[in-house]
Design a protein around this motif. Structure first.
Motif, PDB file in Angstrom:
ATOM      1  N   VAL A  77       4.171  16.416   1.036  1.00  0.00           N
ATOM      2  CA  VAL A  77       4.284  15.501   1.948  1.00  0.00           C
ATOM      3  C   VAL A  77       3.124  14.642   1.620  1.00  0.00           C
ATOM      4  O   VAL A  77       3.300  13.352   1.694  1.00  0.00           O
ATOM      5  CB  VAL A  77       4.256  15.738   3.470  1.00  0.00           C
ATOM      6  N   VAL A  78       2.019  15.081   1.324  1.00  0.00           N
ATOM      7  CA  VAL A  78       0.867  14.288   0.806  1.00  0.00           C
ATOM      8  C   VAL A  78       0.941  13.640  -0.122  1.00  0.00           C
ATOM      9  O   VAL A  78       0.443  12.194  -0.429  1.00  0.00           O
ATOM     10  CB  VAL A  78      -0.386  15.266   0.912  1.00  0.00           C
ATOM     11  N   SER A  79       1.688  14.213  -1.352  1.00  0.00           N
ATOM     12  CA  SER A  79       1.873  13.638  -2.411  1.00  0.00           C
ATOM     13  C   SER A  79       2.784  12.183  -2.288  1.00  0.00           C
ATOM     14  O   SER A  79       2.619  11.056  -2.935  1.00  0.00           O
ATOM     15  CB  SER A  79       2.354  14.197  -3.510  1.00  0.00           C
ATOM     16  N   LEU A  80       3.745  12.427  -1.483  1.00  0.00           N
ATOM     17  CA  LEU A  80       4.648  11.354  -1.245  1.00  0.00           C
ATOM     18  C   LEU A  80       3.939  10.296  -0.401  1.00  0.00           C
ATOM     19  O   LEU A  80       4.067   8.925  -0.730  1.00  0.00           O
ATOM     20  CB  LEU A  80       5.917  11.860  -0.390  1.00  0.00           C
ATOM     21  N   GLY A  81       3.274  10.645   0.567  1.00  0.00           N
ATOM     22  CA  GLY A  81       2.371   9.545   1.544  1.00  0.00           C
ATOM     23  C   GLY A  81       1.322   9.032   0.572  1.00  0.00           C
ATOM     24  O   GLY A  81       1.211   7.716   0.674  1.00  0.00           O
ATOM     25  N   THR A  82       0.508   9.756  -0.333  1.00  0.00           N
ATOM     26  CA  THR A  82      -0.152   8.953  -1.167  1.00  0.00           C
ATOM     27  C   THR A  82       0.213   8.054  -2.018  1.00  0.00           C
ATOM     28  O   THR A  82      -0.089   7.002  -2.024  1.00  0.00           O
ATOM     29  CB  THR A  82      -0.950   9.977  -2.070  1.00  0.00           C
ATOM     30  N   PHE A  83       1.445   8.159  -2.806  1.00  0.00           N
ATOM     31  CA  PHE A  83       1.978   7.372  -3.703  1.00  0.00           C
ATOM     32  C   PHE A  83       2.295   6.131  -2.798  1.00  0.00           C
ATOM     33  O   PHE A  83       2.545   5.104  -3.248  1.00  0.00           O
ATOM     34  CB  PHE A  83       3.364   7.952  -4.284  1.00  0.00           C
ATOM     35  N   ALA A  84       3.128   6.237  -1.745  1.00  0.00           N
ATOM     36  CA  ALA A  84       3.692   5.366  -0.882  1.00  0.00           C
ATOM     37  C   ALA A  84       2.420   4.277  -0.320  1.00  0.00           C
ATOM     38  O   ALA A  84       2.707   3.022  -0.592  1.00  0.00           O
ATOM     39  CB  ALA A  84       4.221   5.810   0.235  1.00  0.00           C
ATOM     40  N   LEU A  85       1.390   4.924   0.060  1.00  0.00           N
ATOM     41  CA  LEU A  85       0.340   4.059   0.620  1.00  0.00           C
ATOM     42  C   LEU A  85      -0.428   3.409  -0.510  1.00  0.00           C
ATOM     43  O   LEU A  85      -0.707   2.063  -0.204  1.00  0.00           O
ATOM     44  CB  LEU A  85      -0.690   5.010   1.246  1.00  0.00           C
ATOM     45  N   VAL A  86      -0.796   3.858  -1.745  1.00  0.00           N
ATOM     46  CA  VAL A  86      -1.446   3.377  -2.809  1.00  0.00           C
ATOM     47  C   VAL A  86      -0.307   2.201  -3.552  1.00  0.00           C
ATOM     48  O   VAL A  86      -0.904   1.022  -3.719  1.00  0.00           O
ATOM     49  CB  VAL A  86      -1.703   4.341  -3.714  1.00  0.00           C
ATOM     50  N   SER A  87       1.031   2.233  -3.325  1.00  0.00           N
ATOM     51  CA  SER A  87       1.889   1.282  -3.674  1.00  0.00           C
ATOM     52  C   SER A  87       1.805   0.282  -2.862  1.00  0.00           C
ATOM     53  O   SER A  87       2.278  -1.056  -3.294  1.00  0.00           O
ATOM     54  CB  SER A  87       3.165   1.918  -3.770  1.00  0.00           C
ATOM     55  N   LEU A  88       1.176   0.056  -1.722  1.00  0.00           N
ATOM     56  CA  LEU A  88       0.919  -1.045  -0.679  1.00  0.00           C
ATOM     57  C   LEU A  88      -0.058  -1.773  -1.090  1.00  0.00           C
ATOM     58  O   LEU A  88      -0.242  -2.760  -0.380  1.00  0.00           O
ATOM     59  CB  LEU A  88       1.108  -0.401   0.820  1.00  0.00           C
ATOM     60  N   ILE A  89      -0.981  -1.239  -1.884  1.00  0.00           N
ATOM     61  CA  ILE A  89      -2.246  -2.208  -2.284  1.00  0.00           C
ATOM     62  C   ILE A  89      -2.008  -3.391  -2.506  1.00  0.00           C
ATOM     63  O   ILE A  89      -1.167  -3.682  -3.670  1.00  0.00           O
ATOM     64  CB  ILE A  89      -3.045  -1.229  -3.166  1.00  0.00           C
ATOM     65  N   PRO A  90      -2.625  -4.486  -2.028  1.00  0.00           N
ATOM     66  CA  PRO A  90      -2.039  -5.984  -2.614  1.00  0.00           C
ATOM     67  C   PRO A  90      -2.531  -6.027  -3.799  1.00  0.00           C
ATOM     68  O   PRO A  90      -3.494  -5.483  -4.420  1.00  0.00           O
ATOM     69  CB  PRO A  90      -3.056  -6.528  -1.434  1.00  0.00           C
ATOM     70  N   GLY A  91      -1.807  -6.882  -4.458  1.00  0.00           N
ATOM     71  CA  GLY A  91      -2.106  -7.357  -5.840  1.00  0.00           C
ATOM     72  C   GLY A  91      -0.904  -7.081  -6.857  1.00  0.00           C
ATOM     73  O   GLY A  91      -0.426  -6.211  -6.664  1.00  0.00           O
ATOM     74  N   ASP A  92      -1.064  -7.535  -7.819  1.00  0.00           N
ATOM     75  CA  ASP A  92      -0.147  -7.422  -8.983  1.00  0.00           C
ATOM     76  C   ASP A  92      -0.641  -6.454 -10.041  1.00  0.00           C
ATOM     77  O   ASP A  92      -1.641  -6.776 -10.723  1.00  0.00           O
ATOM     78  CB  ASP A  92       0.405  -8.674  -9.784  1.00  0.00           C
ATOM     79  N   PRO A  93      -0.302  -5.284 -10.225  1.00  0.00           N
ATOM     80  CA  PRO A  93      -1.152  -4.317 -11.191  1.00  0.00           C
ATOM     81  C   PRO A  93      -0.844  -4.735 -12.812  1.00  0.00           C
ATOM     82  O   PRO A  93      -1.731  -4.353 -13.359  1.00  0.00           O
ATOM     83  CB  PRO A  93       0.109  -3.010 -11.147  1.00  0.00           C
ATOM     84  N   SER A  94       0.216  -5.523 -12.934  1.00  0.00           N
ATOM     85  CA  SER A  94       0.055  -6.226 -14.399  1.00  0.00           C
ATOM     86  C   SER A  94      -1.051  -7.058 -14.375  1.00  0.00           C
ATOM     87  O   SER A  94      -1.293  -7.208 -15.801  1.00  0.00           O
ATOM     88  CB  SER A  94       1.568  -6.786 -14.420  1.00  0.00           C
TER      89      SER A  94
END
Length: 317
Positions: free
Chosen positions: A18-35
């Motif tokens: 659950v922690v890994s899923l939450g970590t991945f989901a929350l970090v994916s919401l960080i504003p900005g374009d990774p590219s």
């Protein structure tokens, strides 16, 4: 006891998932374009689109999560998006020992100071020393970490000149110099936990000293020192032990303020820098590592209850 350990391990696996899923989901919401973080400004839309495709950002969420999780289970947390774009594990391997050392040293200092003060305060309940200790702990708990760190820097570094402020020496370069440079940040980290430990242990000791078995031991002429250490401390330590698991994991994550104040190359500084640069793989990997340490530390503390208090074993039967 074996059944208890197995049940706790299963719980840890579920929590870590659950922690890994939450970590991945929350970090994916960080504003900005990774590219943009990866290629920098001024590239063409086609280049940015190709970079997003290469990073798999166009894939569905759970596809990206599974790819990341399967790699993490094999020790591969991906590569940093920021030049020189090295493996995330290399950066974490360099930063994690700094944060762990600060957290362990801070926890050690807090325990070494808190236990004797709490025992003395409980033994002399209501005395002027007990009231002075309670007032000091209340005052320390009222001061945030960044302010206590600034005060220590002003006094110990700028005024007295006893410690350096913005240097870090690794253990491989000399244990003495390493401890010399780490002691002031460790003290800064330990203050809040020290005050909290004193208040918790003192409260439990006061209650334990009123128990019948303590009164019987007193009637038999047992010395106060032996009474406190051999009979009262152990049954009064369960709340403290619970806090140790919580505090150790949280201290590693909360070193960000202290590491920033003292310019230390630990996990806190790594996460802040990666978040500012939009380096998603670095943030995800670092947060996951801290979360795993936190969950495992609490799991070990829970399992240790069975050895410290046999009543907790019977509760699982």
């Amino acid at each position: 006891m074996t059944r208890t350990v197995i049940d706790k391990v299963i719980e840890l696996i579920v929590v870590l998932f659950v922690v890994s899923l939450g970590t991945f989901a929350l970090v994916s919401l960080i504003p900005g374009d990774p590219s943009v973080a990866m290629l920098g400004e001024g590239r063409s839309p086609e280049e940015y689109a190709q970079a997003r495709a290469d990073m798999g950002l166009n894939d569905p969420f759970f596809t990206r999560y599974w790819d990341w999780l399967s790699g993490a289970l094999q020790g591969d947390l991906g590569n940093s998006m920021v030049p020189p774009q090295g493996p995330v594990t290399d950066s974490i391997s360099a930063a994690l020992p700094v944060s762990i050392q600060l957290a362990v040293m801070g926890l050690f200092i807090a325990i070494v100071v808190a236990i004797p003060l709490a025992m003395y305060s409980a033994r002399h309940q209501g005395g002027w020393i007990d009231r002075a200790i309670s007032a000091c702990t209340f005052g320390v708990l009222s001061i945030p970490s960044f302010l206590s760190g600034l005060l220590l820097i002003m006094v110990m570094v700028n005024y007295l000149g006893w410690f350096p402020r913005s240097q870090w020496v690794r253990v491989s370069e000399g244990l003495g110099q390493n401890l010399y440079h780490a002691i002031l940040p460790a003290i800064t980290i330990s203050l809040l936990e020290m005050a909290m430990f004193i208040r918790i242990l003192r409260s439990d000791l006061v209650m334990t000293l009123k128990e019948n078995f303590i009164l019987v031991a007193k009637a038999k002429g047992m010395s106060n020192a032996r009474l406190l250490f051999s009979d009262a401390l152990r049954p009064s330590s369960f709340s403290l032990i619970t806090m140790l698991g919580i505090v150790l994991g949280s201290m590693i994550g909360s070193t960000v303020i202290v590491e920033t104040l003292f310019s230390l190359p630990g996990m806190g500084s790594l996460i802040v820098r990666a978040a500012q640069q939009g380096d998603m793989p670095m943030v995800q990997g670092a947060v996951l590592v801290i979360a795993v340490i936190y969950v495992v530390a609490n799991g070990v503390i829970d399992i240790s209850y069975g050895y410290l208090d046999p009543r907790s074993r019977r509760a699982h039967v």
